[in-house]
Design a protein around this motif. Structure first.
Motif, mmCIF file in Angstrom:
data_model
loop_
_atom_site.group_PDB
_atom_site.id
_atom_site.type_symbol
_atom_site.label_atom_id
_atom_site.label_comp_id
_atom_site.label_asym_id
_atom_site.label_seq_id
_atom_site.Cartn_x
_atom_site.Cartn_y
_atom_site.Cartn_z
ATOM 1 N N GLY A 151 -9.799 28.311 24.152
ATOM 2 C CA GLY A 151 -8.942 27.131 24.041
ATOM 3 C C GLY A 151 -9.227 26.324 22.792
ATOM 4 O O GLY A 151 -8.363 25.613 22.297
ATOM 5 N N SER A 152 -10.441 26.429 22.257
ATOM 6 C CA SER A 152 -10.724 25.701 21.020
ATOM 7 C C SER A 152 -10.273 26.549 19.831
ATOM 8 O O SER A 152 -9.868 27.703 19.992
ATOM 9 N N THR A 153 -10.303 25.959 18.656
ATOM 10 C CA THR A 153 -9.885 26.699 17.461
ATOM 11 C C THR A 153 -10.951 26.591 16.377
ATOM 12 O O THR A 153 -11.864 25.767 16.454
ATOM 13 N N TYR A 154 -10.798 27.450 15.358
ATOM 14 C CA TYR A 154 -11.747 27.475 14.241
ATOM 15 C C TYR A 154 -10.958 27.747 12.969
ATOM 16 O O TYR A 154 -9.985 28.507 12.975
ATOM 17 N N THR A 155 -11.361 27.115 11.890
ATOM 18 C CA THR A 155 -10.602 27.247 10.653
ATOM 19 C C THR A 155 -11.156 28.380 9.799
ATOM 20 O O THR A 155 -12.333 28.386 9.454
ATOM 21 N N LEU A 156 -10.291 29.334 9.507
ATOM 22 C CA LEU A 156 -10.676 30.477 8.682
ATOM 23 C C LEU A 156 -10.056 30.341 7.292
ATOM 24 O O LEU A 156 -9.003 29.742 7.134
ATOM 25 N N ALA A 157 -10.733 30.896 6.304
ATOM 26 C CA ALA A 157 -10.197 30.887 4.942
ATOM 27 C C ALA A 157 -9.627 32.259 4.637
ATOM 28 O O ALA A 157 -10.341 33.249 4.671
ATOM 29 N N CYS A 158 -8.327 32.293 4.359
ATOM 30 C CA CYS A 158 -7.653 33.560 4.079
ATOM 31 C C CYS A 158 -6.895 33.417 2.767
ATOM 32 O O CYS A 158 -6.210 32.421 2.558
ATOM 33 N N THR A 159 -7.043 34.395 1.876
ATOM 34 C CA THR A 159 -6.420 34.249 0.553
ATOM 35 C C THR A 159 -4.987 34.766 0.529
ATOM 36 O O THR A 159 -4.303 34.608 -0.457
ATOM 37 N N GLN A 160 -4.568 35.430 1.583
ATOM 38 C CA GLN A 160 -3.173 35.882 1.613
ATOM 39 C C GLN A 160 -2.621 35.741 3.018
ATOM 40 O O GLN A 160 -2.845 36.596 3.870
ATOM 41 N N ASP A 161 -1.879 34.660 3.258
ATOM 42 C CA ASP A 161 -1.365 34.414 4.597
ATOM 43 C C ASP A 161 -0.277 35.398 4.945
ATOM 44 O O ASP A 161 -0.059 35.708 6.093
ATOM 45 N N HIS A 162 0.491 35.803 3.939
ATOM 46 C CA HIS A 162 1.734 36.481 4.258
ATOM 47 C C HIS A 162 1.530 37.976 4.306
ATOM 48 O O HIS A 162 0.820 38.537 3.495
ATOM 49 N N TRP A 163 2.163 38.607 5.262
ATOM 50 C CA TRP A 163 1.844 39.997 5.574
ATOM 51 C C TRP A 163 2.890 40.961 5.064
ATOM 52 O O TRP A 163 2.589 42.096 4.740
ATOM 53 N N SER A 164 4.145 40.527 5.068
ATOM 54 C CA SER A 164 5.203 41.493 4.767
ATOM 55 C C SER A 164 5.713 41.271 3.352
ATOM 56 O O SER A 164 5.522 40.212 2.762
#
Lengths: 466, 1032, 213
Positions: free
Chosen positions: B731-744
């Motif tokens: 139920g809790s969340t965690y912030t991740l660092a991603c350099t490319q959000d978009h997949w398609s």
């Protein structure tokens, strides 16, 4: 005055009995005794906001643009949004003073001084953003063509450079225009001034105006010339500002419709802010007699017209995007409406296209409260228009590069701070300068008419009023 | 000459300022002590190499004060007292040495600027490098200068001295002399160094009762055991991938994480050239539960639940048997046990698929190859080798050679067993002294053996290591270890190539190598690492002509010991015994339910690189996550768990981005449970959770601490073994660092891909079928003339590229690219000049995967140039898009107008907090950028200019093809990046640009990019394609 | 009457002065703020009174005897202390400066020479690229052979570099003469320069990355 007005019954323009009363009304604010409490409160508020702006900018220069929300790909954030917004606001001023003057629109006299002042202060606010948003402000002067030991010139192909010149020209001309218009009234204030100091100060700026016929002649001529000079500026400045976007190759930016659409939008927001302030000021200072509902009505009509133009521009953008068959263009616009920033888009549409349509009804045009609310909404809407345009950056050609922009608290406070700058100057203007063009207002009063009261001949020979 | 002469601390350097600070300034030593890493956000004292700052200041001064007052601060030039020969200030020198990561031995060349090693490059003569490097080797140089390095001896965590340590240990060792080493345990990683092995032998001879424990948390033990069963000898399998036409990889990520992956990647890329045609181009089938980069290049990727992988191979084997291969009895038992282990639930495999696959393999006898992942149980390895033998691959695509390092490690059981035995002994209290040599068992040991608590029962525990890690803090003594660039060493790679590792710089702090420490403790006949190594080899090759040979070895970086002899197919006679030993059903048994698979992280490995900021910020190739690990789950499992991740659900509609807060899930295994963010990864096997090890360092030094989540507590078996777990959403969340959000790719013609059929039908398909319709292209401005002189260009072959990301690290090392830290990555401000784009194609449950290195395209009509108000970015006559940092005022307009968005901006001052040691790594030929300026790929212009000057000084006006190699191209194992002069029709790049597969991205904008791509061509099995079509 | 008559002229003159002021500020920065005025003439005291006039001038030593990497690398190279001692172990051993020199050497300390010609860190100047194309030392360093204490004679500003990169003929000479500071071309200097420009393929580049990387 050589001004002649056959279009309107004078009565609706000035609901006042005599020149003397007009002097009284307009010069009242400059009289410390009669400065209302609200002024002091407002001034204190704006001043503290101005300090806030100072702090934010100092922090920015110290730490770098990293304290803002800008990123890759959204390399322009609030700074440019606010810049375009403030510049837009500035537009009403020149339009009213120049174009309406050339078209002999008598009703402008009620608001032009106001609008011009607003223009100048708005442009000052606008100026802050492009100059402070650069990464290394201490070498920003490289944008100017100065001789240097590097043997380097700026790049004249860059729209940003055009901006520098366009905006600074606009500022200079607007300032001159405003000042020239002020001269006769400064003289009036000088003459009414009681303390020595005031006499000297007003006197210096009144440039020794005595209201002699020759003075009036030169004045009228200068004013006419300046009006002619600044008329093209009204169109040029925001066109060039729009080039910052239109000249780029970004889908959603690279569109030929931008210049006219920006100008219309600018006038739109400009008028909105003029009436917002006007409505407040005439309440606070009791200017109802010289700034009548008739003025507000006209301005509302203007907003209705320009608002509709803007709405048309939005629609046309979408049509062209579809019609062009360019997949990137199409995506950019669908993304505007349905993407992560869709909410901003719909705020923009409702505030700028739908709300102004209420002005079709005379009842609403003549309702102060509703007009006031609508004008506020329009300004919010126009801010979001610029926001939507800049946010086009967040998703352009390569999906891998797409990003998301979030303003930081510094972004917000800096924006807020510019209201402090604007407010402070504007309140000072209200306090120390005639908020309306006394002479011109008198000029549109029945008493000013050659046919008024006495015999035809006398009136004509009596020349302008003194 | 020996580079030890160049020790910057002893010999005062010449010329440039960083070095005179280096030599003289007091803050140098202070700087070395300083404790915070690159990437930490706090700014400290002004870095004097920040030229732009200086410039800004001097401009401010310029007008204010009078003439002679405005002098720059006084600079001193400090010449050598006695100049080392052959040293030309400002000209880098290269020395050959060797990097060892676990079992992986790689020969490298190290660039040194007046005694400062600055860059690692591959050694073309070394077979496991062939001029390229892996990212771990590439980044390892940063560890030398890392402020996180352990710098002093610690006793019970309090700082102590070497003398105290020697003094403290002397009586202990004497005690062991008396009792023959009773209670002495030495724990080290897998041993590949002959000289170190000699010391080991010496110790075990002197102390017969002592035990040596070889422990690698991530190891190849299963492969070894399986081979022993299948071949009967202690051999390594040598794969000749270049001659394999059909490859079946069973969970083998042989392009990134398996042994010798760099060489394998190069060999595999050679077979992927579609111009080889149907007969020549290889085809890769791959069965895996996770999504690996190898899975990304596979022609057929078959998603299999972890516990079903053995069965999958068994099915193929059985199908092959049906198609006429005759297995021996032992081998049929293998198949049966593999199938039985999977409880017979094999329905989820389409029999047609298996039969087509088997048929394809059978049709390529002697030219096919079965690769089994190192984490698979021994049975599967044995089976894989059996199949290879029956397909006649042994001798053609697989060779068995006696392992050259077997002897070094044989007296210790497999790591998984060894560590348990050790723990048991510690628990019994029979371990008096434990030396942990360059290992971190406290962090990496399986949780259930409670290594840490047992360690307290050990009277003398000593940890030798490069950083103060968990083991260092748990041990009685911690002693700092030299970096491999600070001491002499040697190593044998698995193929028998032996190489000397020579130091580039003498130790920055008082540290010793592991050989030196053991030699002194146990009174070996040599003490200095140089003598230890030299002595060892002198005794082997004899004193006669040794010096000449020695110098040649140092120069080449390798000792030619000749290729190992082929030990033949061997015999599976020992198979029955092997089966008895290993068919116990815990090996890969189907535990049912949701299965967890733990792997080493591709960047931080088993945790030993967790404090390397380059590797921390390097996006994980598939997920593009950095600074964290996460629980990877497939979309189906996500929906089962009720996780609604905008990204995955909305990807093709709309653009859901900026949502970095990921739902936490709780993964429970037995008594242990771990809460960590869930990352929805398309293409994962259903009901499977994959977590990378090596993150979540509790007491890791510097940046390692607090990054990610430690999955070792869940590990109660071998790494990579399927573990059934319970998963719930917390139920809790965690912030991740991603350099490319978009997949398609939003069906845009960015990465252009086709299959071999299409390519042979229409070689120009990439240009013909993908181009957007566009109006005739005309430029508003007068275009430059590029017909004359040298014109630089680049091609990137999307067929060779497998997304391993070594180019990104190489670029970072070469071009002084700063690390920004997690927070800034989340803001979208990562600085990597190469953005290794990753797109998923097709169905979200079982997608394809493509990579594309996106860097400055050096457009001939560069949109960025027209809009810069101060001409800070302009075009060179040789077609380079030049970025002039010292002219840039930072309007960022260029980035807005760049359709590829490959420009990076220094939003904050990322370079003024470098410690003195970090400054030493910086490349002096590249400006260190100050805040507020734009930067981007320069095609390594510094290398172009150096080459030009070099050739011109010799009087040649033209630079020959291949003389200039950008850092990325140099590091690329698959040779996917080619750079050169496109005006020379014979140059490699010009030839490739004329190739039908060549295409430019977004050319419809008339940008005329100088960087172009070769379209991707896969080689799927038409029969199987037909199957899937009929299925849908 | 608050204002005397003369005040009528004030606004006009105010405008004029403002205009003049603006222009002169720009001029002051451009002229006196340039390296030509800030850098040229810098002549710091050196730790050891080494006279180029004596060594290079009167004794006619070749510049490259000490600055031996000038044609091989980026840096001309300041000689190692041992280079001085090659001769001064015999000659003038007891001259105070030589004693000082020996002390430095004995102590293993480098002589802290004060840097005179300093380009910003973002300028990548390469001596060898110039020297090998026939650019003499004199073009940038002046008549060092006539200086007891070396001083900077050229601004070394970007514009100054560009001047030569755009029209190099005047600064190109026979490679064998680059260190002959006293040499002057007989006949037309430019003519002579062009001859060697063709011979050495001198095509100076003006791309930014030539110096800025």
């Amino acid at each position: 005055m050589i001004l002649r007005d056959n279009t309107l019954p004078r009565a609706t323009l000035v609901e006042s009995k005599s020149f003397g009363e007009v002097n009284e009304i307009i010069c009242a604010p400059t009289n410390p005794v009669r400065t209302p409490k609200t002024w002091h409160i407002l001034f204190l508020g704006s001043l503290s906001l101005l300090c806030l702006l100072g702090v934010m900018l100092a922090y920015l220069v110290w730490e770098g643009t990293g304290i803002w929300g800008v990123n890759m790909p959204v390399a322009w954030g609030f700074a440019i949004v606010n810049f375009v917004w403030w510049i837009g606001i500035g537009h009403a001023g020149t339009l009213i003073s120049a174009i309406l003057f050339l078209f002999r629109q008598k009703w402008r006299t009620g608001i032009n001084r106001f609008a011009e002042a607003m223009t100048i202060f708005a442009v000052m606010c606008a100026f802050i953003f492009p100059s402070f948003h650069v990464g290394r402000i201490w070498v920003a002067y490289w944008m100017f063509p100065l001789p240097n030991s590097m043997g380097m010139w700026p790049n004249f192909r860059s729209p940003l450079l055009w901006d520098v010149f366009a905006v600074s020209t606009y500022f200079t001309v607007s300032l001159l225009f405003w000042y020239v218009g002020l001269v006769p009234d400064l003289a009036t204030l000088r003459d009414k001034a009681t303390s020595k100091m005031k006499k000297v100060l007003y006197g210096v700026f009144a440039l020794g105006w005595r209201g002699a016929n020759r003075h009036w002649q030169n004045y009228e001529r200068t004013y006419l010339i300046l009006a002619a000079v600044s008329t093209p500026l009204v169109l040029s400045v925001h066109s060039i500002v729009s080039f910052d976007f239109a000249v780029s190759n970004l889908p959603g930016w690279h569109t030929t419709i931008f210049p006219p659409y920006f100008v219309a939008g600018a006038v739109f927001s400009g008028f909105a802010l003029v009436s917002t302030l006007m409505i407040i000021a005439r309440k606070v200072y009791g200017l109802e007699k010289v700034v009548t509902m008739h003025h507000l009505d006209n301005m509302n009509k203007f907003m209705l017209a320009t608002g509709t133009i803007v709405a048309y521009a939005y629609a046309m953008e979408f049509f062209i995007a579809w019609y062009s068959g360019n997949p990137y263009e199409r995506f950019a616009f669908i993304n505007r409406a349905l993407g992560p920033y869709g909410w901003a888009y719909w705020i923009m549409v409702s505030c700028n296209c739908i709300v102004p349509q209420l002005f079709w009804w005379k009842k609403i045009r003549y309702n102060l409260l509703i007009t006031f609310i609508i004008t506020i909404l329009i300004n919010i809407g126009m801010w979001f228009e610029r926001f939507v345009i800049v946010m086009t950056l967040h998703a352009d050609f390569l999906p891998s590069s797409w990003g998301y922009y979030r303003p930081t608290w510094v972004d917000w406070l800096t924006f807020l701070g510019t209201f402090g700058l604007f407010g402070t100057f504007f309140l000072l203007f209200l306090r120390f300068l005639p908020t309306l063009a006394i002479a011109e207002v008198k000029g549109v009063m029945p008493e000013a008419s050659p046919h008024h009261g006495h015999h035809h001949q006398e009136a004509l020979t009596s020349g302008g009023q003194h | 000459m020996s580079p030890l002469n160049l020790d910057p601390k002893k010999a005062a350097p010449t010329q440039w300022r960083s070095l005179d600070e280096l030599a003289m300034s007091p803050e140098f030593q202070a700087g070395l002590e300083r404790e915070f890493p690159e990437g930490a956000s706090e700014a400290t004292e002004l870095d004097r190499r920040q030229f732009l700052q200086v410039m800004g200041a001097s401009f401010a001064l310029a007008g204010l004060t009078g003439c002679d007052v405005v002098r720059r601060p006084k600079h001193e030039i400090l010449p050598y007292n006695n100049a080392p020969e052959h040293l030309i200030p400002g000209k880098p020198q290269f020395y050959a040495t060797t990097v060892t990561v676990g079992e992986e031995v790689m020969g490298v060349l190290v660039e040194s600027h007046q005694g400062r090693p600055t860059k690692i490059e591959g050694n073309p003569q070394h077979p496991s490098s062939q001029g390229a490097t892996g990212k771990l080797q590439q980044a390892s140089i940063l560890d030398l200068y890392s402020p996180n390095r352990s710098q002093k001896v610690l006793k019970n965590g309090a700082s102590s001295t070497w003398d105290a340590f020697w003094g403290g240990m002397a009586p202990v060792i004497d005690g062991f002399r008396a009792n023959g080493g009773e209670g002495l345990r030495i724990l080290s990683g897998y041993i590949v160094s002959p000289s170190f092995a000699a010391i080991k032998q010496h110790i075990l001879r002197e102390f017969p009762k002592a035990k040596w424990v070889v422990y690698e948390p991530v190891n190849r033990d299963n492969a070894r055991i399986g081979l022993l069963g299948a071949v009967g000898k202690p051999v390594d399998a040598h794969y000749r991938i270049e001659s394999a036409k059909r490859i079946l990889s069973v969970d083998s990520d042989f392009l990134e994480s398996e042994l010798n992956h760099v060489a394998h990647a190069r060999a595999f890329a050679k077979t992927r050239n579609p111009d080889l045609g149907k007969a020549g181009m290889s085809r890769l089938y791959l069965m895996e539960a996770r999504y690996s980069v190898t899975g990304g290049v596979a022609d057929h990727r078959i998603r299999v639940k972890p516990s079903m992988i053995p069965a999958a191979l068994a099915l193929v084997a059985r199908e092959l048997a049906n198609q006429g291969l005759t297995f021996q009895s032992g081998e049929t038992q293998l198949i049966d046990s593999a199938l039985s282990a999977s409880n017979g639930t094999i329905a989820e495999f389409s029999p047609q698929l298996i039969s087509e696959l088997a048929a394809d393999l059978a049709a390529h006898r002697g030219a096919s190859l079965i690769l089994v992942g190192k984490h698979q149980p021994p049975l599967v390895h044995a089976l894989g080798h059996a199949v290879n033998r029956l397909l006649g691959n042994v001798g053609t695509t697989v060779l068995y050679k006696i392992s050259p390092t077997f002897a070094f490690n044989q007296d210790s059981p497999a790591s998984a067993v060894a560590i348990r035995d050790l723990a048991a002994d510690m628990e019994k209290g029979v371990v008096d002294t434990l030396l942990m040599i360059d290992a971190n068992p406290v962090f990496t040991a399986p949780a259930d053996i409670q290594f840490t608590s047992h360690l307290s029962k050990v009277r003398h525990s000593v940890h030798l290591g490069g950083e103060v890690n968990e083991s260092a803090q748990a041990a009685l003594w911690h002693i700092p270890q030299s970096h491999y660039l600070e001491h002499w060493d040697d190593a044998i790679s698995f193929d028998g190539t032996t190489s000397i590792a020579q130091p580039l710089i003498s130790p920055l702090y008082t540290t010793f190598s592991k050989s030196e420490v053991l030699a002194k403790l146990f009174d070996y006949r040599y003490r200095e690492s140089l003598d230890i190594v030299k002595g060892h080899w002198m005794s082997r090759s004899g004193a006669l002509g040794f010096e000449i040979a020695w110098r040649r070895w140092l120069h080449d970086g390798i000792i030619e010991t000749g290729a190992l002899p082929d030990s033949g197919p061997g015999s599976s006679s020992g198979m029955d015994a092997f089966l008895k030993a290993h068919s116990s059903s815990d090996e890969g048994s189907r535990e049912g339910g949701i299965e967890l698979m733990l792997f080493e992280h591709p960047n931080v490995h088993d945790g030993r690189f967790a404090s390397n900021s380059w590797l921390q910020e390097l996006p994980e190739p598939i997920t593009k996550l950095c600074w964290d690990n996460a629980a990877y789950i497939g979309p189906s499992l996500a929906q089962k768990l009720g996780i609604k991740d905008q990204i995955i659900l909305k990807n093709d509609k709309g653009v859901p981005m900026g949502q970095y807060d990921k739902p936490m899930i709780k993964v429970t295994r037995g008594g242990h449970s771990l809460s960590l963010p869930a990352w929805i990864l398309p293409g994962m096997a259903d009901e499977t959770v994959v977590i990378h090890l090596g993150y979540g360092r509790k007491k890791g030094p510097g940046i390692a601490e607090g990054a990610g989540f430690d999955a070792y507590p869940l590990l109660d078996k071998r790494v990579g073994q399927p573990l059934s777990v319970q998963v719930e959403v917390t139920g809790s969340t965690y912030t991740l660092a991603c350099t490319q959000d978009h997949w398609s790719m939003e069906s845009r013609p960015i990465v252009r891909e086709g299959d071999l059929e299409l390519y042979e039908r229409r070689p120009n398909f990439s240009a013909d079928e993908f181009m957007n319709p566009h109006p005739p292209l005309a430029s508003l401005w007068e275009e430059h003339d590029y017909s004359k002189g040298m014109q630089w260009g680049m091609t990137i072959d999307l067929n060779s590229c497998n997304g391993c990301s070594v180019c990104v690290v190489a670029c970072q090392a070469e071009n002084n690219i700063p690390v920004v830290g997690k927070g800034q990555v989340i803001r979208g401000r990562e600085m990597h000049w190469i953005r290794l784009d990753r797109y998923f194609t097709g169905d979200v449950d079982d997608p394809g995967l493509v990579f594309q290195a996106m860097l400055c395209q050096h457009c001939e009509n560069a949109p960025c140039e027209a809009v810069c108000p101060v001409s800070a970015t302009v075009h060179s006559k040789e077609g380079l898009n030049e970025m002039v940092y010292n002219r840039c005022i930072g309007t960022r307009y260029c980035s807005n107008n760049c359709p590829y968005k490959v420009r990076r901006f220094n939003f904050s001052n990322l370079t003024n907090h470098y410690s003195e040691s970090e400054k030493m790594q910086k490349n002096p030929d590249v400006t260190v950028r100050f805040r507020g300026v734009m930067e981007k790929c320069t095609y390594c212009v510094q290398r172009i200019e150096q080459a030009r000057i070099g050739f011109k000084n010799k009087g040649n006006e033209v630079i020959p093809d291949g003389a200039i190699v950008p850092a990325c191209a140099q590091a690329c194992p698959t040779d996917a990046i080619v750079f050169g002069n496109i005006n020379d029709p014979k140059s490699r790049v010009a030839v490739l640009k004329a190739h039908p597969r060549n295409y430019g991205v977004l050319t419809e904008l008339n940008t005329k990019p100088r960087t172009t791509y070769l379209a991707k061509v896969r080689n799927p099995n038409p029969a199987i394609l037909k199957l899937s079509r009929s299925a849908t | 009457m608050v204002f005397p008559r003369w005040t009528n002229k004030v606004p006009f003159w105010l405008l004029v002065t403002l205009a003049v002021l603006a222009c002169s500020i720009v001029f002051i920065f451009w002229y006196w703020g340039s390296p030509k005025h800030l850098e040229v003439g810098y002549q710091p005291q050196q730790p050891i009174n080494f006279s180029h006039k004596l060594h290079a001038g009167q004794m006619g030593m070749d510049c490259r005897y000490c600055h031996h990497t000038v044609d091989k690398g980026k840096f001309a190279g300041v000689p190692a202390t041992e280079t001085c001692l090659n001769c001064h172990t015999q000659i003038k051993q007891d001259a105070p400066d030589i004693v000082k020199l020996r002390e430095f050497h004995a102590a293993g300390k480098p002589v802290p020479w004060v840097r005179i010609h300093k380009l910003p860190d973002y300028v990548y100047f390469d001596h060898s690229a110039h020297v090998n194309k026939g650019v003499s030392c004199i073009s940038c360093h002046g008549r060092v052979d006539q200086m007891d204490v070396v001083r900077q004679v050229e601004p070394l500003s970007m514009a100054w570099c560009m001047d030569c990169h755009q029209a190099p003929a005047a600064n190109i000479r026979d490679k064998d003469l680059i260190t002959k500071l006293s040499w002057t071309p007989e006949g037309d200097a430019l003519e002579n320069g062009r001859k060697f420009m063709d011979m050495y393929h001198v095509k100076p580049r003006t791309d930014c990355t030539t110096c800025h990387r």
